[in-house]
Design an enzyme around this catalytic site. Structure first.
Site, short mmCIF file in Angstrom:
data_model
loop_
_atom_site.label_atom_id
_atom_site.label_comp_id
_atom_site.label_asym_id
_atom_site.label_seq_id
_atom_site.Cartn_x
_atom_site.Cartn_y
_atom_site.Cartn_z
N TRP A 10 0.69 -1.49 -0.44
CA TRP A 10 0.00 0.29 -0.22
C TRP A 10 0.75 1.69 -0.27
O TRP A 10 -0.05 1.96 -0.48
CB TRP A 10 -0.72 -0.34 1.14
CG TRP A 10 -1.85 -0.91 1.16
CD1 TRP A 10 -2.02 -2.25 0.66
CD2 TRP A 10 -2.71 -1.36 2.42
NE1 TRP A 10 -3.06 -2.38 0.56
CE2 TRP A 10 -3.82 -2.83 2.20
CE3 TRP A 10 -3.51 -0.92 3.79
CZ2 TRP A 10 -4.72 -3.54 2.78
CZ3 TRP A 10 -4.39 -1.36 4.32
CH2 TRP A 10 -5.25 -2.67 3.83
N LYS A 11 1.95 1.35 -0.28
CA LYS A 11 3.02 2.08 0.04
C LYS A 11 2.32 3.05 1.73
O LYS A 11 2.00 3.16 2.62
CB LYS A 11 3.19 2.85 -1.53
CG LYS A 11 3.48 1.76 -2.41
CD LYS A 11 4.31 2.72 -3.66
CE LYS A 11 3.99 1.52 -4.72
NZ LYS A 11 5.15 1.65 -5.82
N GLU A 97 12.21 1.89 -4.16
CA GLU A 97 12.07 2.91 -3.93
C GLU A 97 13.04 3.31 -1.71
O GLU A 97 13.87 4.11 -2.75
CB GLU A 97 10.38 3.21 -3.61
CG GLU A 97 9.78 3.30 -4.79
CD GLU A 97 7.84 2.93 -4.50
OE1 GLU A 97 7.68 3.03 -3.28
OE2 GLU A 97 7.80 3.04 -5.43
N GLY A 173 4.66 1.75 -10.80
CA GLY A 173 4.12 2.85 -10.73
C GLY A 173 4.35 3.89 -12.01
O GLY A 173 3.41 4.45 -11.79
N SER A 213 3.81 -2.82 -11.85
CA SER A 213 2.14 -2.43 -13.29
C SER A 213 1.41 -3.09 -13.32
O SER A 213 0.52 -4.10 -14.03
CB SER A 213 1.99 -1.42 -13.57
OG SER A 213 2.82 -0.22 -13.72
N GLY A 234 1.50 -2.94 -5.90
CA GLY A 234 0.93 -1.58 -5.74
C GLY A 234 0.27 -0.46 -5.32
O GLY A 234 -0.38 -1.09 -5.56
N GLY A 235 -0.16 0.78 -6.88
CA GLY A 235 -1.59 1.09 -6.81
C GLY A 235 -2.26 -0.04 -6.60
O GLY A 235 -3.20 0.52 -6.56
C1 PEP Z 1 5.32 -1.80 -6.09
O1 PEP Z 1 4.96 -1.28 -5.07
O2 PEP Z 1 5.87 -2.87 -5.21
C2 PEP Z 1 4.64 -2.06 -7.27
C3 PEP Z 1 4.67 -2.69 -7.75
O3 PEP Z 1 3.90 -0.80 -7.76
P1 PEP Z 1 2.87 -0.51 -8.61
O4 PEP Z 1 2.21 -1.59 -8.49
O5 PEP Z 1 2.43 0.59 -8.11
O6 PEP Z 1 4.22 -1.15 -9.83
#
Ligand code: PEP
Length: 256
Positions: A10-11, A97, A173, A213, A234-235
């Site tokens: 969820w960051k 990150e 992302g 993604s 992530g998102g």
């Molecule tokens: C992540 O943060 O591990 C990630 C893969 O982000 P996203 O799915 O948004 O690209």
């Protein structure tokens, strides 16, 4: 047979109420699927509330980071025993990150991996190349460095438990996903590398997630690849319905 593992990262998102609502919905998703492990890694301040919301469900919870020391004068850091105390099973380590925004080195990530096991947590070790590294043909070199240093000093019993997340940085992302073929190539490379380091049996047991993604529309193709054992999302993990679809698509892709 490796149990697929699909985990949300969820960051630095949600508020307390939103985290609890998302945790409840994600716990239902976890309870509604067979043969797939489902996880959520909320922001540290909401871990306790998320663990409470997931209680009685198979949803597993993880931290997004931790420091390698047990305790002490490390202002702003979260210790492994704190995550364990709150009910975490996993901890994401070496996320791009952390590596690229906060400057974590391979050495620091390796210390954290060893500390995670010492504190009873299972690391989700993120590895992956930058776009310029891929364009320069250096993907395998970078991934080899991340994997070998991340696994350094682990006993076989620990190495077997590590969850590796292959996350090409250019796909995180950005909406730009690695193709299933690109991802499978690197996942296969990681498994061969683990076989060289620890033998074929252990390499076959390690779960390798793809991250970058992931969304409902591309999950089936990605998880249809033989060495892709799940996803770090992530998102798309912030929307309960979409995440539920990712889990359902992943399960279907693995014939579950
Ligand atoms: C992540 O943060 O591990 C990630 C893969 O982000 P996203 O799915 O948004 O690209």
């Amino acid at each position: 047979m490796r149990k697929p593992f699909i985990c949300g990262n969820w960051k630095m998102n949600t508020d307390r109420a939103g985290a609890v609502a998302l945790a409840k919905a994600t716990a239902k998703t976890a309870a509604g699927v067979r043969g797939v492990e489902v996880g959520a890694c909320p922001p540290a301040p909401y871990l306790e509330a998320v663990v409470a919301a997931a209680k009685g469900s198979p949803l597993v919870v993880g931290g997004q980071n931790m420091y390698f020391e047990r305790e002490g004068a490390f202002t702003g850091e979260v210790a492994g025993p704190m995550l364990k105390d709150l009910g975490c099973r996993y901890v994401i380590l070496g996320h791009s990150e952390r590596r690229h925004v906060f400057g974590e080195t391979d050495e620091v990530v390796a210390k954290k991996v060893r500390a995670a096991f010492a504190f009873g947590l299972v690391p989700i070790l993120c590895v992956g190349e930058l776009l310029e590294e891929r364009d320069a043909g250096r993907t395998e070199e970078v991934v080899r460095r991340h994997v070998t240093s991340g696994f350094e000093g682990l006993a076989k019993g620990e190495a077997r438990q590590v969850v590796v997340a292959y996350e090409p940085v250019w796909a995180i992302g950005t909406g730009r996903t690695a193709t299933p073929r690109q991802a499978q190539e690197v996942h296969g490379f990681i498994r061969r590398l683990l076989a060289d380091l620890y033998g074929a049996d252990l390499a076959q047991a390690v779960r390798i997630q793809y991250g970058g993604s992931v969304k409902p529309e591309n999950t089936a193709d990605l998880m249809g690849a033989p060495d892709i054992d799940g996803a770090l999302v992530g998102g798309a993990s912030l929307k309960a319905d979409g995440f539920a679809k990712i889990v359902a698509e992943g399960a279907k892709a693995k014939g579950l």
